[in-house]
Design a protein around this motif. Structure first.
Motif, PDB file in Angstrom:
ATOM      1  N   VAL A 158       3.475  -2.055   0.085  1.00  0.00           N
ATOM      2  CA  VAL A 158       3.165  -3.512   0.725  1.00  0.00           C
ATOM      3  C   VAL A 158       3.872  -4.389  -0.320  1.00  0.00           C
ATOM      4  N   THR A 159       4.110  -5.608   0.165  1.00  0.00           N
ATOM      5  CA  THR A 159       4.939  -6.497  -0.451  1.00  0.00           C
ATOM      6  C   THR A 159       4.260  -7.777  -0.619  1.00  0.00           C
ATOM      7  N   GLY A 160       4.263  -8.499  -1.900  1.00  0.00           N
ATOM      8  CA  GLY A 160       3.350  -9.558  -2.183  1.00  0.00           C
ATOM      9  C   GLY A 160       3.907 -10.601  -1.219  1.00  0.00           C
ATOM     10  N   GLY A 161       2.979 -11.776  -0.728  1.00  0.00           N
ATOM     11  CA  GLY A 161       3.482 -12.509  -0.024  1.00  0.00           C
ATOM     12  C   GLY A 161       3.437 -12.200   1.857  1.00  0.00           C
ATOM     13  N   THR A 162       3.130 -10.974   1.860  1.00  0.00           N
ATOM     14  CA  THR A 162       3.206 -10.569   3.315  1.00  0.00           C
ATOM     15  C   THR A 162       1.430 -10.624   3.834  1.00  0.00           C
ATOM     16  N   LEU A 163       1.167 -10.618   5.180  1.00  0.00           N
ATOM     17  CA  LEU A 163      -0.205 -11.149   5.654  1.00  0.00           C
ATOM     18  C   LEU A 163      -0.634  -9.959   6.167  1.00  0.00           C
ATOM     19  N   ASN A 164      -1.967  -9.500   5.649  1.00  0.00           N
ATOM     20  CA  ASN A 164      -2.816  -8.342   6.270  1.00  0.00           C
ATOM     21  C   ASN A 164      -3.370  -8.837   7.512  1.00  0.00           C
ATOM     22  N   LEU A 165      -3.155  -8.109   8.525  1.00  0.00           N
ATOM     23  CA  LEU A 165      -3.641  -8.675   9.898  1.00  0.00           C
ATOM     24  C   LEU A 165      -4.841  -8.002  10.536  1.00  0.00           C
ATOM     25  N   ALA A 166      -4.994  -6.774  10.027  1.00  0.00           N
ATOM     26  CA  ALA A 166      -6.181  -5.843  10.423  1.00  0.00           C
ATOM     27  C   ALA A 166      -7.204  -5.587   9.476  1.00  0.00           C
ATOM     28  N   SER A 167      -7.661  -4.501   9.204  1.00  0.00           N
ATOM     29  CA  SER A 167      -8.757  -3.879   8.637  1.00  0.00           C
ATOM     30  C   SER A 167      -8.339  -4.044   7.065  1.00  0.00           C
ATOM     31  N   PRO A 168      -9.441  -3.818   6.335  1.00  0.00           N
ATOM     32  CA  PRO A 168      -9.346  -4.415   4.733  1.00  0.00           C
ATOM     33  C   PRO A 168      -8.420  -3.210   4.247  1.00  0.00           C
ATOM     34  N   LEU A 169      -7.766  -3.351   3.131  1.00  0.00           N
ATOM     35  CA  LEU A 169      -6.738  -2.375   2.482  1.00  0.00           C
ATOM     36  C   LEU A 169      -7.322  -2.519   0.980  1.00  0.00           C
ATOM     37  N   HIS A 170      -7.254  -1.346   0.375  1.00  0.00           N
ATOM     38  CA  HIS A 170      -7.386  -1.205  -1.354  1.00  0.00           C
ATOM     39  C   HIS A 170      -6.077  -0.731  -1.594  1.00  0.00           C
ATOM     40  N   ILE A 171      -5.325  -1.753  -2.354  1.00  0.00           N
ATOM     41  CA  ILE A 171      -4.110  -1.834  -2.966  1.00  0.00           C
ATOM     42  C   ILE A 171      -3.982  -1.486  -4.441  1.00  0.00           C
ATOM     43  N   GLU A 172      -3.176  -0.411  -4.856  1.00  0.00           N
ATOM     44  CA  GLU A 172      -2.687  -0.359  -6.374  1.00  0.00           C
ATOM     45  C   GLU A 172      -1.805  -1.052  -6.622  1.00  0.00           C
ATOM     46  N   VAL A 173      -1.882  -2.103  -7.578  1.00  0.00           N
ATOM     47  CA  VAL A 173      -0.965  -2.897  -8.085  1.00  0.00           C
ATOM     48  C   VAL A 173       0.206  -2.359  -8.752  1.00  0.00           C
ATOM     49  N   SER A 174       1.632  -2.483  -8.320  1.00  0.00           N
ATOM     50  CA  SER A 174       2.579  -1.709  -8.859  1.00  0.00           C
ATOM     51  C   SER A 174       3.485  -2.958  -9.379  1.00  0.00           C
ATOM     52  N   GLN A 175       3.626  -4.079  -8.857  1.00  0.00           N
ATOM     53  CA  GLN A 175       4.288  -5.147  -9.764  1.00  0.00           C
ATOM     54  C   GLN A 175       3.416  -6.451  -9.538  1.00  0.00           C
ATOM     55  N   VAL A 176       3.694  -7.379 -10.438  1.00  0.00           N
ATOM     56  CA  VAL A 176       2.901  -8.611 -10.253  1.00  0.00           C
ATOM     57  C   VAL A 176       3.944  -9.741 -11.017  1.00  0.00           C
ATOM     58  N   GLY A 177       3.651 -11.016 -10.410  1.00  0.00           N
ATOM     59  CA  GLY A 177       4.406 -12.106 -10.913  1.00  0.00           C
ATOM     60  C   GLY A 177       5.651 -12.017 -10.982  1.00  0.00           C
ATOM     61  N   GLU A 178       6.727 -12.168 -11.988  1.00  0.00           N
ATOM     62  CA  GLU A 178       8.106 -12.393 -11.921  1.00  0.00           C
ATOM     63  C   GLU A 178       8.884 -11.041 -11.575  1.00  0.00           C
ATOM     64  N   ASN A 179       7.996  -9.905 -11.542  1.00  0.00           N
ATOM     65  CA  ASN A 179       8.855  -8.666 -11.232  1.00  0.00           C
ATOM     66  C   ASN A 179       8.645  -8.036  -9.667  1.00  0.00           C
ATOM     67  N   THR A 180       7.891  -9.239  -8.894  1.00  0.00           N
ATOM     68  CA  THR A 180       7.489  -8.833  -7.582  1.00  0.00           C
ATOM     69  C   THR A 180       8.837  -9.005  -6.417  1.00  0.00           C
TER      70      THR A 180
END
Length: 800
Positions: free
Chosen positions: A378-400
């Protein structure tokens, strides 16, 4: 020492204590040790030209306290940098900063050159409208804290870019413009209360003492307009004159001051005409036009700037006790977060638990929700529309991925297309001609009818100001860039929009461009098992395989087979639910199975992956790279637009020719190396063709750079993105015909704007010179002309 009583650096009143500096061999005073230190730093850095270029004095410089200097070193911490610093290479970093204290273009010039002169700094660029700086440096030679201290040394503050502060700056600018407009409007109404009775009455009907009083009241009420509301025109004009050029605001500033001074002289000497009402009216009309233009231009660029706002400030971090609220900037790679239904995903990551639908509309332009399950990215800035998601962080900040898109936008908006540069040059020459024309008009009328000399000169200066000419191109390009961003197409280089409207040929790669670039199961040949059961067994066997075709069988929930064994050139074997299975080439599987290979599998063509147990055959899969769903329709649309199509790929010639025949592509070449692709595009360009290249791989990067316009697929590699003029974020080829049509519409609107601006000025100038237009009508015409150009350009933002 000079006799000046104000500070050379900040303009404030001097203190009794002396803090002198030497500027161009002349001693100049400053008001305090802070301004003295800053001025000396600027001069000793060889950047003394800043003082001759700036529009207004700098803010008063205050030395940084020791505790703040110590805090700057905290910015060297890698974990703190994660939110605003990109690791470009092993030792190369790029930071997104906001520079506080910038007030004019000279401030931009000073900061960019001062930072670029620091040892280890590779590049520095600042966006004037947002004050966002992009600074790239070599970590082995310089630290970020040293760069921040260097900025502080010349009187400015640099800190991680904050969109909220940028928005605060825009609101401050908007309020200032509104207040100037309100002052001018109030003055205009009050002055007109005195002027209308004078215009309506007959000569001698108003007693001289009352007429004299009304004129003096008009002068006093016009003073706030001249001394406050019109100051942006003076500042801009003075800046241009110091640079020895004539800007668009110079005729306006001359017109306002000349009319006010001449009217004041006529009132004092009781000889001549008085035009205070015209001064207040055309300043009000000009400011109204500028405010509407400023709002429209911000609206045109809103689609690109809104990307910066997508990432939320906080996230729900999952730990041993449950979930806790933390800042997104504090998240580390490998940590897990909870994204609830309706929330924006704050990082790039991998779903570890849960499934549902995600909307990428704001990021890629794709309106349909995309199904996501465990194991998918999944990509930062997108919207989760349905059920809750547990997401493991792979990139944050300027690397997204979102940060990379914003960098592309900064790069595109920093460049000026050829038409914009040409319009600026023409505007400069036109203003010079306009000033000469106004002077000649004044001389002519002064000799023949002196009473009309001043209003005619003012009308000439105001009505033919080339604002519309200068706005014609940049506003249209800004609106188009925003519209393309909504379609999921990011423009990395603005000049490409001009060329996109002129292309004659489209050159396409195959794998990853027309096709998905990954193997998929096209057909299941059944034998003694259902397709669902066969796929589940195949997924368990292929889960540990590194073979490219194994990706076609990946199922996140499939258990790994036991006692796996690899047979090079043949396939795999393993235990699934206690039974031994074989998967791979049909001949290999046939040797392992007691049952003979079914005839249907033996006669199948293509990439065949067979599956059997030691006792019986389950079936076989035909695996191939598949066409994108919108490829055929997009190719047809390009052909209908009259473009010549070329399919040039490194795949086998037979595969490429078959695909070209199926897609009705006239020209196709297989087994093409990167050198072959370069030679192919060179041949087209030597024939005078304008070529658009679309690709996604490392081998496409050279030809992407060579093409007249290049477009990289969003799923492609980073080097392809760097070489491309545009990036198709959502990989949807049906956006391509829309982009081409929008580019042509943009070219038409730019032409319309330029034709209107030139025609308006050519028509208005003779009318003003011959006295057919009054000063207030001239200001109304100029404001409406500029606004018309902006509104015409905003048509590019609409549905298309």
């Amino acid at each position: 020492m000079t006799s000046r009583t104000d500070c050379f650096h900040c303009g404030e009143t001097l203190s009794p204590e002396s803090f002198p500096i030497i500027y161009r061999n002349i001693e100049q005073p400053t008001c305090c040790a802070g301004c003295q230190a800053v001025a000396n730093t600027i001069i000793q850095s060889g950047l003394e030209s800043y003082y001759s270029q700036r529009d207004q004095p700098a803010d008063r410089a205050k030395p940084l306290p020791d505790e703040l200097l110590a805090q700057l070193h905290l910015f060297d911490d890698v974990s703190l940098q994660a939110s605003f610093v990109l690791n470009v290479d092993a030792d190369i970093r790029e930071a997104s900063l906001i520079i506080e204290g910038i007030s004019c273009a000279a401030c931009i010039w000073l900061n960019e050159r001062h930072i670029q002169r620091l040892p280890g700094v590779l590049s520095a660029s600042i966006n004037y409208s947002t004050h966002r700086a992009r600074v790239r440096w070599d970590e082995r030679e310089i630290q970020l804290s040293t760069i921040l201290q260097a900025v502080a040394a010349i009187g400015y503050r640099a800190q991680p870019y904050d969109q909220a502060k940028q928005e605060e700056g825009w609101q401050k600018q908007r309020k200032s413009a509104l207040f100037r407009l309100w002052v001018a409007g109030l003055s205009m109404m009050q002055v007109m209360m005195f002027s209308v009775p004078i215009y309506m009455s007959k000569a001698g009907e108003i007693a001289p003492e009352w007429l004299y009083l009304m004129h003096w009241a008009s002068l006093i009420l016009t003073l706030p307009v001249v001394l406050y509301s019109a100051t942006p025109f003076y500042i801009s004009s003075w800046r241009d004159l110091k640079r020895r050029r004539t800007g668009m605001d110079l005729p306006i500033a001359i017109g306002v001051l000349a009319t006010f001074i001449a009217s004041s002289y006529s009132l004092i000497t009781d000889h001549g005409e008085i035009y205070f009402d015209s001064v207040s009216m055309f300043v009000f009309l000009l400011l109204t036009g500028r405010y509407l233009e400023m709002s429209a231009r911000r609206k045109a660029g809103a689609a690109t700037e809104q990307l910066v706002k997508l990432i939320p400030a906080f996230a729900h971090k999952i730990d041993a006790q449950g979930t806790i609220e933390v800042t997104v900037n504090s998240l580390q790679i490998g940590e897990q977060i909870l994204v609830k239904s309706g929330e924006t995903i704050p990082v790039d990551g991998i779903i570890r638990q849960g499934s549902g639908e995600v909307s990428e509309a704001l990021l890629t332009g794709e309106s349909l929700a995309i199904s996501k399950s465990a194991g998918m990215q999944v990509t930062g800035g997108t919207l989760n529309l349905a059920s809750p998601l547990h997401i493991e962080v792979s990139q944050v900040g300027e690397n997204t991925r979102l940060a990379a898109i914003v960098r592309l936008l900064d790069q595109a908006l920093a460049q000026k297309p050829h038409l914009a540069l040409l319009a600026e040059q023409v505007s400069g020459w036109f203003v010079s001609i306009l000033l000469i024309t106004a002077a000649l008009a004044w001389l002519y009328w002064h000799w023949h009818d002196p009473i009309h000399a001043l209003p005619i000169m003012v009308s000439v200066l105001v009505i033919s100001c080339p604002c519309a000419l200068a706005l014609a191109t940049p506003v249209a390009l800004t609106a188009t860039t925003g519209h393309l961003a909504q379609l999921g197409l990011m423009v990395a280089r603005s000049p490409a929009l001009e060329t996109l409207a002129q292309i004659s040929d489209v050159m396409l790669d195959k794998t990853g461009t027309l096709t998905h670039g990954e193997p998929r199961i096209q057909q299941y040949i059944t034998s003694h098992a259902s397709e669902e059961n066969a796929r589940a067994i195949a997924a368990s066997l292929e889960a540990a395989s590194a073979h490219p075709l194994a990706r076609a069988f990946l199922m996140p929930e499939a258990p790994l087979a036991q006692e796996m064994q690899t047979y090079p050139g043949g396939g795999l074997s393993g235990l699934v639910n206690g039974e031994l299975y074989f998967i791979g080439h049909p001949d290999f599987v046939n040797r392992q199975c007691a049952m003979l290979m079914p005839e249907a599998i033996r006669q199948a063509e293509g990439s065949i992956i067979a599956l059997a147990s030691s006792r019986t055959w389950l079936g076989a899969f035909i695996v191939a790279d598949t066409l994108r769903d919108d490829a055929a329709a997009s190719i047809q649309a390009l052909r209908d637009a009259g473009l010549r199509l070329h399919l040039v790929s490194g795949d086998s010639n037979a595969t490429v020719q078959a695909l070209a025949l199926n897609m009705h592509i006239e020209n196709a070449v297989g087994r093409a190396t990167p050198g072959d692709k370069l030679a192919y595009i060179n041949t087209l360009q030597q024939q005078g063709r304008r070529v658009l290249m679309i690709g996604d791989g490392v081998n496409d990067a050279p030809v992407l750079a060579k093409a007249d316009v290049s477009m990289a697929m969003g799923a492609g590699v980073d080097v392809a993105h760097a070489a491309g003029d545009m990036v198709l974020l959502n990989n949807q080829l049906d956006r391509l015909p829309k982009a081409l049509a929008l580019a042509k519409k943009t070219r038409n609107i730019i032409r319309q704007n330029l034709i209107w601006a030139i025609a308006y000025n050519l028509a208005a100038l003779p009318l003003a010179v011959t006295g057919q237009i009054t000063p207030w009508l001239a200001s109304l015409g100029m404001a409406c002309s500029s606004l018309l150009v902006v509104l015409n350009a905003l048509r590019l933002k609409g549905k298309f």
